[in-house]
Design an enzyme around this catalytic site. Structure first.
Site, PDB file in Angstrom:
ATOM      1  N   GLU A   1      28.803  16.723 -21.252  1.00  0.00           N
ATOM      2  CA  GLU A   1      27.450  17.100 -21.675  1.00  0.00           C
ATOM      3  C   GLU A   1      27.036  18.430 -21.060  1.00  0.00           C
ATOM      4  O   GLU A   1      27.170  18.649 -19.859  1.00  0.00           O
ATOM      5  CB  GLU A   1      26.452  16.019 -21.248  1.00  0.00           C
ATOM      6  CG  GLU A   1      25.010  16.337 -21.572  1.00  0.00           C
ATOM      7  CD  GLU A   1      24.062  15.251 -21.095  1.00  0.00           C
ATOM      8  OE1 GLU A   1      22.939  15.168 -21.612  1.00  0.00           O
ATOM      9  OE2 GLU A   1      24.452  14.473 -20.192  1.00  0.00           O
TER      10      GLU A   1
ATOM     11  N   ARG B   1      32.481  11.230 -21.184  1.00  0.00           N
ATOM     12  CA  ARG B   1      31.386  11.974 -21.805  1.00  0.00           C
ATOM     13  C   ARG B   1      31.370  13.379 -21.204  1.00  0.00           C
ATOM     14  O   ARG B   1      31.600  13.546 -19.999  1.00  0.00           O
ATOM     15  CB  ARG B   1      30.041  11.280 -21.591  1.00  0.00           C
ATOM     16  CG  ARG B   1      28.873  11.952 -22.300  1.00  0.00           C
ATOM     17  CD  ARG B   1      27.637  11.053 -22.384  1.00  0.00           C
ATOM     18  NE  ARG B   1      27.074  10.678 -21.109  1.00  0.00           N
ATOM     19  CZ  ARG B   1      27.147   9.452 -20.590  1.00  0.00           C
ATOM     20  NH1 ARG B   1      27.791   8.496 -21.242  1.00  0.00           N
ATOM     21  NH2 ARG B   1      26.598   9.179 -19.412  1.00  0.00           N
TER      22      ARG B   1
ATOM     23  N   TYR C   1      34.150   5.664 -25.474  1.00  0.00           N
ATOM     24  CA  TYR C   1      34.049   4.555 -24.529  1.00  0.00           C
ATOM     25  C   TYR C   1      34.904   3.401 -25.057  1.00  0.00           C
ATOM     26  O   TYR C   1      34.565   2.802 -26.082  1.00  0.00           O
ATOM     27  CB  TYR C   1      32.584   4.130 -24.373  1.00  0.00           C
ATOM     28  CG  TYR C   1      31.658   5.311 -24.196  1.00  0.00           C
ATOM     29  CD1 TYR C   1      31.408   5.833 -22.934  1.00  0.00           C
ATOM     30  CD2 TYR C   1      31.078   5.931 -25.303  1.00  0.00           C
ATOM     31  CE1 TYR C   1      30.577   6.943 -22.774  1.00  0.00           C
ATOM     32  CE2 TYR C   1      30.256   7.035 -25.162  1.00  0.00           C
ATOM     33  CZ  TYR C   1      30.011   7.538 -23.891  1.00  0.00           C
ATOM     34  OH  TYR C   1      29.197   8.645 -23.741  1.00  0.00           O
TER      35      TYR C   1
ATOM     36  N   HIS D   1      14.682  13.380 -21.946  1.00  0.00           N
ATOM     37  CA  HIS D   1      14.693  13.149 -23.392  1.00  0.00           C
ATOM     38  C   HIS D   1      13.366  13.697 -23.890  1.00  0.00           C
ATOM     39  O   HIS D   1      12.370  12.987 -23.973  1.00  0.00           O
ATOM     40  CB  HIS D   1      14.854  11.656 -23.722  1.00  0.00           C
ATOM     41  CG  HIS D   1      16.186  11.119 -23.349  1.00  0.00           C
ATOM     42  ND1 HIS D   1      16.434   9.781 -23.157  1.00  0.00           N
ATOM     43  CD2 HIS D   1      17.368  11.731 -23.107  1.00  0.00           C
ATOM     44  CE1 HIS D   1      17.708   9.587 -22.819  1.00  0.00           C
ATOM     45  NE2 HIS D   1      18.287  10.763 -22.789  1.00  0.00           N
TER      46      HIS D   1
ATOM     47  N   GLU E   1      26.524  16.311 -26.172  1.00  0.00           N
ATOM     48  CA  GLU E   1      27.206  15.345 -25.307  1.00  0.00           C
ATOM     49  C   GLU E   1      28.002  14.293 -26.078  1.00  0.00           C
ATOM     50  O   GLU E   1      27.624  13.122 -26.108  1.00  0.00           O
ATOM     51  CB  GLU E   1      26.198  14.661 -24.387  1.00  0.00           C
ATOM     52  CG  GLU E   1      24.957  14.102 -25.096  1.00  0.00           C
ATOM     53  CD  GLU E   1      24.049  13.354 -24.150  1.00  0.00           C
ATOM     54  OE1 GLU E   1      24.531  12.470 -23.419  1.00  0.00           O
ATOM     55  OE2 GLU E   1      22.837  13.642 -24.154  1.00  0.00           O
TER      56      GLU E   1
ATOM     57  N   HIS F   1      20.042  15.415 -27.460  1.00  0.00           N
ATOM     58  CA  HIS F   1      18.592  15.233 -27.533  1.00  0.00           C
ATOM     59  C   HIS F   1      17.914  16.514 -27.062  1.00  0.00           C
ATOM     60  O   HIS F   1      18.523  17.372 -26.421  1.00  0.00           O
ATOM     61  CB  HIS F   1      18.160  14.053 -26.640  1.00  0.00           C
ATOM     62  CG  HIS F   1      18.699  14.116 -25.238  1.00  0.00           C
ATOM     63  ND1 HIS F   1      18.139  14.909 -24.253  1.00  0.00           N
ATOM     64  CD2 HIS F   1      19.769  13.514 -24.647  1.00  0.00           C
ATOM     65  CE1 HIS F   1      18.835  14.772 -23.119  1.00  0.00           C
ATOM     66  NE2 HIS F   1      19.834  13.936 -23.344  1.00  0.00           N
TER      67      HIS F   1
ATOM     68  N   ASP G   1      20.432  18.324 -17.344  1.00  0.00           N
ATOM     69  CA  ASP G   1      21.105  17.082 -17.737  1.00  0.00           C
ATOM     70  C   ASP G   1      22.578  17.417 -17.997  1.00  0.00           C
ATOM     71  O   ASP G   1      22.906  18.000 -19.027  1.00  0.00           O
ATOM     72  CB  ASP G   1      20.434  16.517 -18.991  1.00  0.00           C
ATOM     73  CG  ASP G   1      20.974  15.153 -19.398  1.00  0.00           C
ATOM     74  OD1 ASP G   1      21.815  14.605 -18.658  1.00  0.00           O
ATOM     75  OD2 ASP G   1      20.559  14.653 -20.453  1.00  0.00           O
TER      76      ASP G   1
ATOM     77  N   HIS H   1      24.366   3.620 -19.544  1.00  0.00           N
ATOM     78  CA  HIS H   1      23.333   3.939 -18.562  1.00  0.00           C
ATOM     79  C   HIS H   1      23.575   3.183 -17.245  1.00  0.00           C
ATOM     80  O   HIS H   1      22.648   2.659 -16.636  1.00  0.00           O
ATOM     81  CB  HIS H   1      21.942   3.622 -19.120  1.00  0.00           C
ATOM     82  CG  HIS H   1      21.517   4.575 -20.194  1.00  0.00           C
ATOM     83  ND1 HIS H   1      20.468   4.323 -21.052  1.00  0.00           N
ATOM     84  CD2 HIS H   1      21.998   5.797 -20.557  1.00  0.00           C
ATOM     85  CE1 HIS H   1      20.327   5.335 -21.886  1.00  0.00           C
ATOM     86  NE2 HIS H   1      21.246   6.242 -21.611  1.00  0.00           N
TER      87      HIS H   1
ATOM     88  N   ASP I   1      26.768  11.640 -14.595  1.00  0.00           N
ATOM     89  CA  ASP I   1      25.679  12.147 -15.433  1.00  0.00           C
ATOM     90  C   ASP I   1      24.488  12.319 -14.498  1.00  0.00           C
ATOM     91  O   ASP I   1      23.850  11.346 -14.097  1.00  0.00           O
ATOM     92  CB  ASP I   1      25.383  11.144 -16.551  1.00  0.00           C
ATOM     93  CG  ASP I   1      24.390  11.673 -17.575  1.00  0.00           C
ATOM     94  OD1 ASP I   1      23.650  12.616 -17.258  1.00  0.00           O
ATOM     95  OD2 ASP I   1      24.347  11.125 -18.694  1.00  0.00           O
TER      96      ASP I   1
ATOM     97  N   ASP J   1       0.819  -1.217   0.000  1.00  0.00           N
ATOM     98  CA  ASP J   1       0.000   0.000   0.000  1.00  0.00           C
ATOM     99  C   ASP J   1       0.853   1.269   0.000  1.00  0.00           C
ATOM    100  O   ASP J   1       0.399   2.340   0.407  1.00  0.00           O
ATOM    101  CB  ASP J   1      -0.953   0.007   1.204  1.00  0.00           C
ATOM    102  CG  ASP J   1      -0.219  -0.089   2.538  1.00  0.00           C
ATOM    103  OD1 ASP J   1       1.017  -0.310   2.519  1.00  0.00           O
ATOM    104  OD2 ASP J   1      -0.869   0.069   3.585  1.00  0.00           O
TER     105      ASP J   1
ATOM    106  N   HIS K   1      26.512   6.648 -29.590  1.00  0.00           N
ATOM    107  CA  HIS K   1      25.263   7.414 -29.475  1.00  0.00           C
ATOM    108  C   HIS K   1      25.364   8.694 -30.294  1.00  0.00           C
ATOM    109  O   HIS K   1      26.421   9.035 -30.823  1.00  0.00           O
ATOM    110  CB  HIS K   1      24.962   7.736 -28.005  1.00  0.00           C
ATOM    111  CG  HIS K   1      26.048   8.477 -27.283  1.00  0.00           C
ATOM    112  ND1 HIS K   1      26.257   9.838 -27.435  1.00  0.00           N
ATOM    113  CD2 HIS K   1      27.001   8.061 -26.387  1.00  0.00           C
ATOM    114  CE1 HIS K   1      27.256  10.226 -26.678  1.00  0.00           C
ATOM    115  NE2 HIS K   1      27.748   9.172 -26.038  1.00  0.00           N
TER     116      HIS K   1
END
Length: 436
Positions: free
Chosen positions: A405, A403, A385, A358, A381, A351, A268, A240, A257, A36, A347
């Site tokens: 960004e 990275r 890697y 996003h 960004e 975005h 971001d 991620h 990040d 609950d 990537h």
């Protein structure tokens, strides 16, 4: 945000829906965490964008030109017992006096009232396929009206996706929205600086994460825009990564990040820095390459340029650099054509950013990359890697993930970096960490 802002948005939406049609949009639902206990409630971005109403179990209705009221809100009735246990809520009176609805009805009466509102309308605009309950009910209401056709009742002829209109509106930020995004960006930037100052070998990733969230809370921002990534060493090569459980070691880089949310608007930011406070030579070379790629991408951010131009600039810079450092071999033009860089840069450059990290908005229009315009906000960004087990490169590069960004507002004559307060040059990062 003032109610006048939401009213202005509703007016624009109804102008595009047009008379003779109707728009519906549901709120988010409360989500059970366990038994609950619920997760902290976060309103649906589209619903909040038009209403500013921050409660579950609601439906906003827009009927352009309706004399009895164009904006209706179905919501929970005021319940004294619920208020005692869970706190204040608007009720029907609050929906009109505090949130600008022309009229309000109990959400439990929706099946009795809504069919009459869609009767004789040509089109129903709503978020198709996003709320299965609304999908099902709307089909039932339409079917009910069709069964009354002999009595002169007409059912809507079309069900139309609302997102195309609404998401185009959300793509362009107003001054009020930019103000909130600046606040989220500035507080998030300060949190990143504090993380750099706190960082040292022997701590765990989650301890650095706690510093970031602590700063958000201290500044009154109680929600993160997304789960924070605090990735040391090889963990930074997982795009991620959110476990945040590893120990920081001398010689590692730490990729963070993380961003806060301010009244439903996201920041971001990503920064990568050495745990020890000083970059090794291989780290320095790769880091500077990513920083150069970001600079090349930023140079393409201005009105009139297509969205993809910044990405192409980053790809060109990174591919040239990877060849120079020996991580790729061959002619740069052919490596780009063959997408050989994707082994290390998989990537895109960024975005849209707004109420969602996003954010909504088309990247292409009629199969052509979107042209940048003032008021758009996006991230820039680039990253590299190099997997720990990547045997095709020299050992000195393996296990390095980087990275960088920033959040960028497109202006009349170029761009404005909202997250400028976080150091990102090698010299500035090392100076900050050494001073700490």
């Amino acid at each position: 945000m003032k109610q006048a802002e939401f009213k202005k948005r509703r007016k624009r939406l109804m102008q595009q829906i047009g008379k003779g049609n109707i728009g519906l949009i549901p709120s988010a639902s409360a989500q059970t965490r366990n038994r609950d206990v619920h997760y902290p409630f976060r309103q649906d971005s589209d619903f909040y964008y038009l209403t500013g109403f921050n409660e579950p179990d609601a439906l906003a209705v827009f009927i352009p030109g309706r004399q009895q009221g164009q904006y209706l809100l179905f919501c929970r009735e005021y319940d004294e017992k619920k208020a005692l246990w869970e706190g204040a809520h608007a009720g029907l009176i609050g929906a009109t006096t505090d949130y600008g609805a022309d009229d309000a009805f109990p959400i439990d009466d929706i099946d009795e009232i809504l069919p009459g509102l869609i009767e004789n309308k040509e089109k129903v605009y709503y978020p198709m396929g996003r709320d299965s309950d609304l999908d099902h009910r709307l089909l039932e209401w339409v079917h009910h009206l069709r069964n009354q056709s002999r009595a002169g009742v007409n059912a809507p002829l079309e069900l139309v996706s609302l997102e195309h209109i609404l998401h185009e509106m959300r793509l362009f930020k107003s001054e009020a929205e930019i103000k909130l995004m600046r606040k989220a960006a500035e507080i998030s930037a300060d949190a990143h600086v504090k993380a750099m100052q706190k960082c040292r070998a022997g701590l765990y990733e989650y301890q650095i994460e706690s510093e970031i969230i602590y700063h958000f809370l201290q500044q009154g921002l109680r929600a993160v825009a997304y789960p924070s990534i605090v990735a040391a060493g090889k963990n930074a090569c997982v795009l991620h990564y959110t476990e945040n459980t590893s120990k920081l070691a001398d010689g590692d880089l730490l990729l963070i990040d993380a961003g806060a949310e301010c009244d439903h608007y996201a920041a971001d930011i990503t920064r990568t820095f050495p745990v020890s406070g000083r970059f090794s030579e291989p780290q320095k070379l790769l880091y500077q390459l990513v920083l150069d790629a970001q600079a090349a991408a930023l140079a393409e951010i201005k009105p009139g340029n297509p969205w993809n131009q910044a990405h192409e600039a980053s790809v060109k810079t990174l591919t040239k650099g990877l060849v120079k450092l020996g991580l790729l071999k061959g002619r740069v033009a052919k490596l780009i054509k063959d997408e050989a860089y994707k082994k290390f840069y998989m990537h895109r450059i960024g975005h849209w950013l707004g109420m969602d990290v996003h954010d909504v908005g088309d990247y292409k229009v009629k199969d052509e990359w979107r042209i940048l315009e003032p008021g758009m906000v996006l991230t820039i960004e680039p990253g590299l890697y190099i997997p720990k087990d990547c045997e095709q490169v020299d050992e000195q590069w393996r296990g390095i993930g980087i990275r960088i960004e920033d959040d960028v507002l497109v202006t009349q004559d170029g761009y404005d970096i909202l997250t400028v307060n976080v150091p990102k040059s090698i010299e500035a990062i090392e100076a900050l960490m050494q001073a700490a």
